[in-house]
Write a protein that holds these residues in place. Structure first.
Motif, PDB file in Angstrom:
ATOM      1  N   ASP A  98       0.843  -1.190   0.000  1.00  0.00           N
ATOM      2  CA  ASP A  98       0.000   0.000   0.000  1.00  0.00           C
ATOM      3  C   ASP A  98       0.877   1.238   0.000  1.00  0.00           C
ATOM      4  N   ILE A  99       0.406   2.303  -0.637  1.00  0.00           N
ATOM      5  CA  ILE A  99       1.216   3.517  -0.701  1.00  0.00           C
ATOM      6  C   ILE A  99       1.459   4.080   0.689  1.00  0.00           C
ATOM      7  N   PHE A 100       0.425   4.031   1.542  1.00  0.00           N
ATOM      8  CA  PHE A 100       0.595   4.605   2.885  1.00  0.00           C
ATOM      9  C   PHE A 100       1.640   3.838   3.675  1.00  0.00           C
ATOM     10  N   VAL A 101       1.636   2.515   3.530  1.00  0.00           N
ATOM     11  CA  VAL A 101       2.651   1.709   4.227  1.00  0.00           C
ATOM     12  C   VAL A 101       4.045   2.175   3.814  1.00  0.00           C
ATOM     13  N   LEU A 102       4.214   2.381   2.509  1.00  0.00           N
ATOM     14  CA  LEU A 102       5.538   2.764   2.011  1.00  0.00           C
ATOM     15  C   LEU A 102       5.942   4.141   2.522  1.00  0.00           C
ATOM     16  N   VAL A 103       4.987   5.076   2.480  1.00  0.00           N
ATOM     17  CA  VAL A 103       5.321   6.432   2.909  1.00  0.00           C
ATOM     18  C   VAL A 103       5.697   6.457   4.384  1.00  0.00           C
ATOM     19  N   TYR A 104       4.943   5.695   5.197  1.00  0.00           N
ATOM     20  CA  TYR A 104       5.254   5.699   6.621  1.00  0.00           C
ATOM     21  C   TYR A 104       6.549   4.955   6.901  1.00  0.00           C
ATOM     22  N   LEU A 105       6.824   3.902   6.155  1.00  0.00           N
ATOM     23  CA  LEU A 105       8.096   3.194   6.360  1.00  0.00           C
ATOM     24  C   LEU A 105       9.268   4.105   6.007  1.00  0.00           C
ATOM     25  N   ALA A 106       9.101   4.899   4.925  1.00  0.00           N
ATOM     26  CA  ALA A 106      10.177   5.820   4.552  1.00  0.00           C
ATOM     27  C   ALA A 106      10.391   6.855   5.646  1.00  0.00           C
ATOM     28  N   VAL A 139      10.981  17.548   0.872  1.00  0.00           N
ATOM     29  CA  VAL A 139      10.619  16.546  -0.128  1.00  0.00           C
ATOM     30  C   VAL A 139       9.243  15.955   0.123  1.00  0.00           C
ATOM     31  N   GLU A 140       8.902  15.764   1.394  1.00  0.00           N
ATOM     32  CA  GLU A 140       7.704  14.997   1.685  1.00  0.00           C
ATOM     33  C   GLU A 140       6.416  15.595   1.136  1.00  0.00           C
ATOM     34  N   PRO A 141       6.195  16.938   1.208  1.00  0.00           N
ATOM     35  CA  PRO A 141       4.959  17.458   0.614  1.00  0.00           C
ATOM     36  C   PRO A 141       4.841  17.114  -0.863  1.00  0.00           C
ATOM     37  N   VAL A 142       5.950  17.260  -1.603  1.00  0.00           N
ATOM     38  CA  VAL A 142       5.927  16.949  -3.033  1.00  0.00           C
ATOM     39  C   VAL A 142       5.552  15.489  -3.253  1.00  0.00           C
ATOM     40  N   LEU A 143       6.214  14.632  -2.456  1.00  0.00           N
ATOM     41  CA  LEU A 143       5.968  13.188  -2.557  1.00  0.00           C
ATOM     42  C   LEU A 143       4.502  12.875  -2.297  1.00  0.00           C
ATOM     43  N   ILE A 144       3.980  13.439  -1.193  1.00  0.00           N
ATOM     44  CA  ILE A 144       2.615  13.101  -0.775  1.00  0.00           C
ATOM     45  C   ILE A 144       1.615  13.612  -1.806  1.00  0.00           C
ATOM     46  N   VAL A 150      -2.289  10.359  -7.719  1.00  0.00           N
ATOM     47  CA  VAL A 150      -2.406   9.005  -8.262  1.00  0.00           C
ATOM     48  C   VAL A 150      -3.505   8.240  -7.542  1.00  0.00           C
ATOM     49  N   MET A 151      -3.522   8.380  -6.212  1.00  0.00           N
ATOM     50  CA  MET A 151      -4.529   7.637  -5.449  1.00  0.00           C
ATOM     51  C   MET A 151      -5.925   8.108  -5.805  1.00  0.00           C
ATOM     52  N   LEU A 152      -6.094   9.420  -5.998  1.00  0.00           N
ATOM     53  CA  LEU A 152      -7.423   9.937  -6.348  1.00  0.00           C
ATOM     54  C   LEU A 152      -7.838   9.436  -7.734  1.00  0.00           C
ATOM     55  N   LEU A 153      -6.867   9.421  -8.650  1.00  0.00           N
ATOM     56  CA  LEU A 153      -7.189   8.951 -10.001  1.00  0.00           C
ATOM     57  C   LEU A 153      -7.579   7.485  -9.990  1.00  0.00           C
ATOM     58  N   ALA A 154      -6.841   6.700  -9.214  1.00  0.00           N
ATOM     59  CA  ALA A 154      -7.082   5.263  -9.226  1.00  0.00           C
ATOM     60  C   ALA A 154      -8.224   4.883  -8.302  1.00  0.00           C
ATOM     61  N   GLY A 155      -8.517   5.748  -7.339  1.00  0.00           N
ATOM     62  CA  GLY A 155      -9.568   5.440  -6.391  1.00  0.00           C
ATOM     63  C   GLY A 155      -9.162   4.419  -5.349  1.00  0.00           C
ATOM     64  N   THR A 156      -7.863   4.148  -5.249  1.00  0.00           N
ATOM     65  CA  THR A 156      -7.391   3.204  -4.241  1.00  0.00           C
ATOM     66  C   THR A 156      -5.946   3.549  -3.914  1.00  0.00           C
ATOM     67  N   ILE A 183       6.202  13.929 -12.985  1.00  0.00           N
ATOM     68  CA  ILE A 183       7.385  14.807 -13.031  1.00  0.00           C
ATOM     69  C   ILE A 183       7.818  15.169 -11.622  1.00  0.00           C
ATOM     70  N   SER A 184       6.862  15.617 -10.806  1.00  0.00           N
ATOM     71  CA  SER A 184       7.243  16.040  -9.467  1.00  0.00           C
ATOM     72  C   SER A 184       7.698  14.841  -8.639  1.00  0.00           C
ATOM     73  N   PHE A 185       7.104  13.681  -8.890  1.00  0.00           N
ATOM     74  CA  PHE A 185       7.536  12.507  -8.137  1.00  0.00           C
ATOM     75  C   PHE A 185       8.958  12.114  -8.526  1.00  0.00           C
ATOM     76  N   LEU A 186       9.287  12.298  -9.781  1.00  0.00           N
ATOM     77  CA  LEU A 186      10.652  11.980 -10.216  1.00  0.00           C
ATOM     78  C   LEU A 186      11.663  12.849  -9.466  1.00  0.00           C
ATOM     79  N   TRP A 187      11.334  14.115  -9.299  1.00  0.00           N
ATOM     80  CA  TRP A 187      12.229  15.007  -8.554  1.00  0.00           C
ATOM     81  C   TRP A 187      12.390  14.506  -7.127  1.00  0.00           C
ATOM     82  N   ALA A 188      11.241  14.202  -6.478  1.00  0.00           N
ATOM     83  CA  ALA A 188      11.298  13.751  -5.081  1.00  0.00           C
ATOM     84  C   ALA A 188      12.117  12.474  -4.965  1.00  0.00           C
TER      85      ALA A 188
END
Ligand code: SF4
Lengths: 307, 160
Positions: A98-106, A139-144, A150-156, A183-188
């Motif tokens: 899950d994306i949240f798992v990854l973000v919190y682990l980071a 970095v984190e605001p850009v990442l989030i 992406v999450m809003l687009l995918a709905g999950t 693009i912004s994620f690539l920078w982050a």
């Protein structure tokens, strides 16, 4: 059960292969500086093996946290890699990926890194620790925000579902919001991987190596391997979400493809790394992070207006 | 396994008050023409992570205890390489009021690189020799394990 097995399998393979790409990057960097560089691509393996065999030291003022931090870092890095649906995307959905798992682990990894460096009592490490947290603030605001789009687009927020949607062509680069967010994620991702304009991986004491200044021997080896795992996890997140060529779902083939792609990113970063000077921390970040944040906000706005 | 390790020695360079001539030569050894990374060597600048201590300079009185401390901070097995004639016996700084007349008797030295300043080829040769000694030390495990408080006090590390 298969998924669990595949998770462990991919972590082990990537952990074993990561130093090889680091070796390639080192040789390439040396060649770009007109040096000869290490004898072959396996120098990082030798360094880590040597470090495992050496004695350990710890400052008298350090607590238990200092001693166990490298192993904790390694475990966190491995957990991040395990959450990446590289081999098991075609199997049943697991909530762990899950994306949240990854973000919190980071975030956890960054926190442990900072606390361990401050606990060591080394003034350089403390400066480096606060510097690392400062980079995280930028970095984190850009990442989030980019991940949010992406999450809003995918709905999950489930990475397996996102990857399957990419595979089926339900989301992708034909959506402007998705393309701009990439693009912004690539920078982050680039900043998180600790390369030159923002960080100098094998450089002066107050930068990334400085945080580990009080570690020696096997502790240092484990910590270095953990940092490598973390960099591969960040690259892997980009490849999982934003990379358009999802060719196959076969576990082993996709793992090999992943290694090649992640290696390309890891080694290719050397080219950015080598040309140009390092930024001053705040000066460089104020302009760059504002631009990246602007790009990610544009992606969010594009989503909201429904483009 | 041992041969693998011998291909990755890391170096700490410590200047104990020389004229900087040797240090400039060391920088040249890191550069494009003589690149010692060919042998897997890296200049780490951190004694805790290094295997070879490369000392230059005549060891001023101020530096003496610091040098011992740097030496003690390095985990075993380790090798000390003394470079330049002023590290050997004082060189042009011999019999000055503020120097120790060389490194002898302060930390145990394994390799001596003569010259003022040594040629880069000599530096590389000495470092390779140091790696050879380091390999043997690793194999035979001939080094002390642990230091007693008394010893530390005697050589001036504990009571400063
Ligand atoms: S040996 Fe000669 S060149 Fe080297 S530091 Fe001493 S005086 Fe300078």
């Amino acid at each position: 059960m298969t998924v669990l097995f595949l998770m462990i399998f991919q972590v082990v393979i990537i952990a074993l292969a990561a130093p090889f790409f680091d070796g390639i990057a080192r040789v390439l960097r040396a060649r770009l500086q007109a040096r000869k560089g290490p004898p072959d691509f396996f120098q990082t393996y030798r360094d880590i093996i040597k470090l495992y065999k050496r004695g350990r030291t710890a400052p008298k003022c350090a607590h238990w946290f200092f001693t166990y931090a490298p192993y904790f870092l390694y475990a966190t890095g491995a957990a991040m890699l395990a959450a990446m649906p590289i081999t098991y995307a075609g199997y049943e959905s697991v909530g762990y990926s899950d994306i949240f798992v990854l973000v919190y682990l980071a975030a956890l990894l960054k926190f442990v890194f900072g606390v361990a460096s401050i606990d060591s009592g080394n003034p350089f490490a403390a400066v480096g620790g606060s510097r690392e947290q400062m980079i995280g603030v930028f970095v984190e605001p850009v990442l989030i925000i980019s991940l949010l789009v992406v999450m809003l687009l995918a709905g999950t927020s489930n990475l397996i579902d996102i990857k399957n949607m990419m595979y089926a062509g339900e989301i992708g680069y034909f959506m402007p919001a998705f393309a701009v967010a990439s693009i912004s994620f690539l920078w982050a991702m680039y900043v998180e991987s600790g390369r030159n304009p923002y960080d100098l991986a094998e450089a002066e004491q107050e930068l990334q190596e400085g945080l580990l200044g009080e570690y020696s021997g096997s502790d240092f080896g484990v910590a270095q391997a953990a940092l490598m795992l973390k960099q591969f996890a960040m690259i892997g997140l980009f490849i999982t979400i934003f990379e358009p060529f999802n060719l196959t779902m076969h576990p082993i083939l996709s793992l090999i493809l992943f290694l090649i792609k992640a290696g390309l990113f890891y080694v290719g970063a050397v080219f950015i790394d080598n040309f140009g000077a390092r930024y001053k921390l705040l000066g460089g970040f104020k302009t760059n992070a504002t631009f990246a944040l602007g790009v990610s906000v544009v992606a969010l706005v594009l989503y909201i207006v429904g483009a | 396994m041992n041969d693998l390790r011998a291909k990755s020695p890391w170096i700490t360079h410590y200047n104990t008050g020389g004229c900087n001539g040797c240090d400039i030569e060391i920088l040249a050894a890191l550069g494009p023409k003589f690149d010692i990374e060919r042998f897997g060597m890296l200049n780490r600048g951190n004694p805790k992570q290094s295997d070879i201590l490369l000392v230059t300079g005549p060891v001023t009185l101020r530096c003496r205890d610091v040098l011992r401390r740097v030496w003690l901070e390095m985990p075993e097995p380790k090798v000390v390489v003394a470079m330049g004639s002023c590290t050997h016996g004082g060189g042009v700084f011999r019999h000055l009021y503020h120097t120790e007349n060389g490194i002898d008797g302060i930390v145990p030295v394994d390799v001596w690189i003569p010259g003022c300043t040594p040629r880069i080829e000599a530096i590389i040769d000495g470092l390779i020799e140091g790696v050879e000694i380091w390999k043997n030390k690793t194999k035979e495990k001939e080094y002390m394990v642990g230091h007693s408080e008394k010893l530390l006090e005697k050589i001036g590390v504990l009571n400063d």
